[in-house]
Write a protein that holds these residues in place. Structure first.
Motif, PDB file in Angstrom:
ATOM      1  N   VAL A 133       0.863  -1.178   0.000  1.00 16.75           N
ATOM      2  CA  VAL A 133       0.000   0.000   0.000  1.00 16.75           C
ATOM      3  C   VAL A 133       0.902   1.232   0.000  1.00 16.75           C
ATOM      4  O   VAL A 133       1.904   1.280   0.712  1.00 16.75           O
ATOM      5  N   ALA A 134       0.575   2.185  -0.846  1.00 16.36           N
ATOM      6  CA  ALA A 134       1.337   3.427  -0.936  1.00 16.36           C
ATOM      7  C   ALA A 134       0.508   4.566  -0.366  1.00 16.36           C
ATOM      8  O   ALA A 134      -0.693   4.664  -0.623  1.00 16.36           O
ATOM      9  N   SER A 135       1.155   5.442   0.391  1.00 15.19           N
ATOM     10  CA  SER A 135       0.501   6.632   0.926  1.00 15.19           C
ATOM     11  C   SER A 135       1.365   7.843   0.607  1.00 15.19           C
ATOM     12  O   SER A 135       2.585   7.792   0.717  1.00 15.19           O
ATOM     13  N   GLY A 136       0.716   8.925   0.184  1.00 14.09           N
ATOM     14  CA  GLY A 136       1.454  10.126  -0.188  1.00 14.09           C
ATOM     15  C   GLY A 136       0.785  11.363   0.359  1.00 14.09           C
ATOM     16  O   GLY A 136      -0.443  11.460   0.359  1.00 14.09           O
ATOM     17  N   ASP A 137       1.587  12.315   0.851  1.00 14.55           N
ATOM     18  CA  ASP A 137       0.998  13.542   1.395  1.00 14.55           C
ATOM     19  C   ASP A 137       1.270  14.727   0.474  1.00 14.55           C
ATOM     20  O   ASP A 137       2.031  14.638  -0.490  1.00 14.55           O
TER      21      ASP A 137
END
Length: 416
Positions: A133-137
């Protein structure tokens, strides 16, 4: 609230008359009234009256909650949501609180938190095999997590992040940034390639299902079709052929032969990916065009587009609340489905002609594209829905909203 009935109005008038008669019959002097009023706490009384009125309205709205489950761990607006594609049993949500959570849709239990973000998490998505899972801000910090071990296995920092997407069949991640670059990494190895844009925001992007090409839209209205292996642009659509405003959304059909783009200029364009030619442009006259409160120069922005998986139809969602269903064979509008507020996103079901929408009034609606009729509604949010997704069977919808909540709804249809 609805206008009161005539009976209610008469009753209120009677009450006012009785009140006047009572005051006149008492024959109280001004001094008597002043003494009585000294015992009244106006602040408390006014607050109680106001609160009572607002609570009544709030209770009426909150009484309608069709959701099966509410996820309430976020402490700010929830901006994005994604389901794991393999089992559809896990969701990941990202929010204004600089947090992303991976959680189970059947009971809302948190599997793990994607920690360490420095700004609002606006992108969060599972890889094609649900293992990552990738998360980006918003600041550009991207992290990748291994679902099985719940551990961070890779991170990278780019410029201001616009979008994030996994490759459809490999552990390869693409990201579009405000400086116009599109980054591509092998995860977790970190091998990197950069696709240089025109020097303005890469506002939207999508990898073709063949895994070899990607289409990217930019703030200047241009569209580029990229060869991912060679790193060069196969086609560039710009100028009079391109959009006259920033790209907001795009989608591709199943075989990758067509791309549909949407823009703030109020148009959706159908592009042949083999020739790079624009086949047609779709637009509508806004139902709010004559509204005195609306800026005459403000266009009716296209907010979401999508190809039907089973029929030659496309859907285009507009800021004025119009969902337009177009027939690809004739390139004409088939149905116009009106919403009470602007549409944020749309998604077609995988194996039917049903299309779901979420909008700024906090409602998910399911439409039958064959008839143009609304099949069902999902209510329960107290604020605008900012993102949503359907599971592969189209039996549930998971939403992300400005009320700090994500919700799981069961989609009810007569043929189910």
């Amino acid at each position: 609230m609805d206008n009161p009935s005539e009976d209610t109005i008469e009753l209120h008038e009677d009450e006012e008359i009785l009140e006047v008669i009572d005051l006149s019959d008492t024959e109280q002097t001004p001094d008597d009234l002043a003494e009585e009023l000294e015992d009244v706490d106006f602040a408390d009384a006014g607050a109680a009256a106001d609160d009572e009125g607002w609570e009544t309205g709030s209770e009426m709205e909150e009484a309608v909650d069709d959701s099966e489950l509410t996820f309430s761990r976020h402490t700010g607006s929830v901006f994005c949501v994604s389901l794991d594609p393999q089992t559809n049993s896990l969701a990941v949500t990202g929010g204004e609180d600089d947090k992303a959570y991976v959680w189970t849709v059947n009971d809302g239990e948190v599997l793990f938190e994607c920690t360490g973000h420095k700004d609002s998490v606006t992108c969060a998505t599972f890889s094609h095999d649900s293992k990552l899972v990738a998360s980006g801000d918003m600041s550009g910090l991207i992290k990748v997590w291994k679902v099985e071990s719940k551990e961070e296995i890779w991170s990278f920092e780019v410029g201001d992040l616009e979008w994030l997407e996994w490759h459809p069949c490999a552990p390869v991640l693409l990201a579009g940034t405000a400086d116009g670059n599109v980054w591509m990494w092998k995860v977790p190895g970190g091998d990197c390639k950069t696709l240089s844009g025109p020097g303005c925001q890469a506002t939207s992007g999508k990898i073709m299902l063949d895994g070899k090409r990607a289409v990217v839209g930019y703030e200047d209205g241009s569209v580029r079709l990229w060869d991912l292996k060679q790193g060069n642009a196969i086609h560039v659509i710009k100028g009079s052929d391109g959009h006259q405003g920033a790209l907001t959304c795009l989608d591709t059909n199943k075989d990758g032969s067509l791309v549909l783009t949407g823009s703030v200029d109020g148009q959706a364009k159908l592009i042949n990916t083999i020739t790079g030619k624009v086949l047609c442009a779709f637009s509508i006259e806004s139902v709010k065009a004559k509204d005195a409160m609306m800026d005459e120069e403000q266009s009716n922005s296209v907010e979401s587009v999508g190809f039907c998986k089973v029929l030659p139809l496309v859907a285009v969602a507009y800021l004025d609340g119009t969902l337009a269903i177009y027939d690809l064979s004739t390139q004409t509008m088939r149905h116009r489905c009106q919403h009470e507020a602007g549409i944020v996103n749309l998604q077609w079901e995988e194996s039917s002609s049903m299309v779901a929408t979420c909008s700024l009034d906090g409602v998910v609606r399911l439409w039958d594209a064959r008839s143009g009729s609304m099949v069902s509604e999902c209510r329960g949010h107290d604020a605008e829905i900012l993102d949503f997704t359907l599971n592969s069977e189209a039996s549930i919808v998971v939403t992300a909203a400005g009320d700090h909540k994500a919700k799981v709804f069961c989609l009810q249809r007569p043929d189910r």
